[in-house]
Design a protein around this motif. Structure first.
Motif, PDB file in Angstrom:
ATOM      1  N   GLY A 172       5.460  20.221 -11.104  1.00 31.09           N
ATOM      2  CA  GLY A 172       5.924  20.985 -12.258  1.00 31.09           C
ATOM      3  C   GLY A 172       4.857  21.303 -13.280  1.00 31.09           C
ATOM      4  N   THR A 173       3.687  20.663 -13.170  1.00 36.11           N
ATOM      5  CA  THR A 173       2.589  20.983 -14.078  1.00 36.11           C
ATOM      6  C   THR A 173       1.840  22.201 -13.532  1.00 36.11           C
ATOM      7  N   ARG A 174       0.884  22.695 -14.292  1.00 36.92           N
ATOM      8  CA  ARG A 174       0.121  23.862 -13.862  1.00 36.92           C
ATOM      9  C   ARG A 174      -1.308  23.455 -13.528  1.00 36.92           C
ATOM     10  N   ARG A 175      -1.900  24.187 -12.596  1.00 40.11           N
ATOM     11  CA  ARG A 175      -3.271  23.868 -12.202  1.00 40.11           C
ATOM     12  C   ARG A 175      -4.236  24.966 -12.596  1.00 40.11           C
ATOM     13  N   ASP A 176      -5.477  24.567 -12.814  1.00 41.48           N
ATOM     14  CA  ASP A 176      -6.590  25.502 -12.931  1.00 41.48           C
ATOM     15  C   ASP A 176      -7.150  25.677 -11.523  1.00 41.48           C
ATOM     16  N   SER A 177      -7.382  26.916 -11.109  1.00 38.56           N
ATOM     17  CA  SER A 177      -7.907  27.189  -9.767  1.00 38.56           C
ATOM     18  C   SER A 177      -9.344  27.667  -9.850  1.00 38.56           C
ATOM     19  N   ILE A 178     -10.231  26.981  -9.127  1.00 38.79           N
ATOM     20  CA  ILE A 178     -11.595  27.469  -9.006  1.00 38.79           C
ATOM     21  C   ILE A 178     -11.624  28.531  -7.920  1.00 38.79           C
ATOM     22  N   VAL A 179     -12.340  29.615  -8.176  1.00 30.41           N
ATOM     23  CA  VAL A 179     -12.459  30.728  -7.231  1.00 30.41           C
ATOM     24  C   VAL A 179     -13.910  30.799  -6.762  1.00 30.41           C
ATOM     25  N   LEU A 180     -14.088  30.799  -5.439  1.00 30.50           N
ATOM     26  CA  LEU A 180     -15.399  30.927  -4.835  1.00 30.50           C
ATOM     27  C   LEU A 180     -15.347  32.039  -3.803  1.00 30.50           C
ATOM     28  N   SER A 181     -16.494  32.547  -3.414  1.00 26.39           N
ATOM     29  CA  SER A 181     -16.486  33.617  -2.416  1.00 26.39           C
ATOM     30  C   SER A 181     -17.803  33.690  -1.668  1.00 26.39           C
ATOM     31  N   ILE A 182     -17.728  34.392  -0.541  1.00 27.64           N
ATOM     32  CA  ILE A 182     -18.901  34.781   0.240  1.00 27.64           C
ATOM     33  C   ILE A 182     -18.792  36.285   0.451  1.00 27.64           C
ATOM     34  N   LEU A 183     -19.864  37.007   0.188  1.00 25.39           N
ATOM     35  CA  LEU A 183     -19.896  38.454   0.394  1.00 25.39           C
ATOM     36  C   LEU A 183     -20.548  38.764   1.742  1.00 25.39           C
ATOM     37  N   ARG A 184     -20.253  39.943   2.231  1.00 27.97           N
ATOM     38  CA  ARG A 184     -20.730  40.345   3.556  1.00 27.97           C
ATOM     39  C   ARG A 184     -22.253  40.221   3.684  1.00 27.97           C
ATOM     40  N   ASP A 185     -22.999  40.727   2.704  1.00 29.51           N
ATOM     41  CA  ASP A 185     -24.459  40.663   2.808  1.00 29.51           C
ATOM     42  C   ASP A 185     -24.965  39.226   2.723  1.00 29.51           C
ATOM     43  N   GLU A 186     -24.258  38.372   1.987  1.00 35.36           N
ATOM     44  CA  GLU A 186     -24.642  36.963   1.902  1.00 35.36           C
ATOM     45  C   GLU A 186     -24.456  36.278   3.252  1.00 35.36           C
ATOM     46  N   TRP A 187     -23.379  36.644   3.953  1.00 31.19           N
ATOM     47  CA  TRP A 187     -23.135  36.076   5.274  1.00 31.19           C
ATOM     48  C   TRP A 187     -24.282  36.389   6.220  1.00 31.19           C
ATOM     49  N   PHE A 188     -24.658  37.662   6.272  1.00 32.14           N
ATOM     50  CA  PHE A 188     -25.711  38.059   7.205  1.00 32.14           C
ATOM     51  C   PHE A 188     -27.099  37.633   6.745  1.00 32.14           C
ATOM     52  N   ASP A 189     -27.333  37.602   5.425  1.00 35.27           N
ATOM     53  CA  ASP A 189     -28.664  37.277   4.903  1.00 35.27           C
ATOM     54  C   ASP A 189     -28.996  35.792   4.985  1.00 35.27           C
ATOM     55  N   GLU A 190     -28.002  34.926   4.734  1.00 37.61           N
ATOM     56  CA  GLU A 190     -28.337  33.506   4.655  1.00 37.61           C
ATOM     57  C   GLU A 190     -27.226  32.552   5.070  1.00 37.61           C
ATOM     58  N   VAL A 191     -25.992  32.857   4.703  1.00 31.14           N
ATOM     59  CA  VAL A 191     -24.917  31.875   4.898  1.00 31.14           C
ATOM     60  C   VAL A 191     -24.710  31.562   6.375  1.00 31.14           C
ATOM     61  N   LYS A 192     -24.699  32.581   7.220  1.00 31.38           N
ATOM     62  CA  LYS A 192     -24.456  32.353   8.647  1.00 31.38           C
ATOM     63  C   LYS A 192     -25.491  31.403   9.237  1.00 31.38           C
TER      64      LYS A 192
END
Length: 199
Positions: A172-192
């Protein structure tokens, strides 16, 4: 001809370590033990999943969302132990915007720290960016869920910010949500490549 994602298709993603297959009602008997005997893994869940009836509803919600063409849930099978280990899904799928969220991820506690999550994320991100042509894959978590935040950062996610009190929690309480992401160029440049090195 370019790949067109179809919600009606049964996509199987696999490596030598893990197989991801579409979640079905038939998987409930293999997964139910996590609902009945590992309540701690559901601490941050936004959908009640503890107890047999709740867990059946949890799976049915996932299947209903696939029917509505907005979510696609997978069951995770660990080939090393020959066990179903948990579940994960694509959700908030906006194919026209080439964005989706990756989440509702949980594993039995015995699979934590085994590297299973990184193998799953690699397959899912590879599919999202290289098959589906996504431009952005987003992740969200309860901002107090340190395990989840660490896991997301370790695969290469970048923090976008925190949504304050944006979700109702089961208590019944509320949460703060952290938002993270990976972008297409980041995937190909380094993340993969960086993620592949950690497998």
């Amino acid at each position: 001809m370019s790949f067109q994602f179809q919600f009606s298709e049964n996509y199987i993603l696999e490596s030598e370590i893990v197989r991801l297959e579409p979640l079905e009602q038939s998987h409930i008997p293999s997964l139910l033990t996590y609902s009945l005997h590992q309540p701690e893994i559901w601490k941050f869940s936004s959908i009640a999943a503890i107890g047999e009836e709740n867990f059946k509803k949890y799976v049915q919600i996932a299947l209903d969302q696939r029917e509505k063409l907005i979510e696609y849930a997978f069951v995770v099978y660990d080939k090393r132990t020959n066990e179903y280990a948990g579940s994960t899904r694509f959700y908030d799928m906006q194919l026209q915007n080439k964005t989706l969220q990756l989440g509702y991820t949980w594993y039995g506690s015995q699979f934590h720290g085994t590297g299973l999550n990184k193998h799953c994320k690699y397959l899912l991100l590879e599919f999202a960016f290289e098959k589906m042509g996504m431009e952005r894959v987003e992740f969200r978590a309860d901002n107090t869920n340190e395990r989840s935040k660490s896991a997301m950062k370790s695969i290469g996610c970048k923090v976008d910010g925190v949504l304050r009190k944006n979700m109702l929690k089961l208590d019944g309480t509320r949460r703060d949500s952290i938002v993270l992401s990976i972008l297409r160029d980041e995937w190909f440049d380094e993340v993969k490549e960086n993620l592949k090195q950690k497998l």
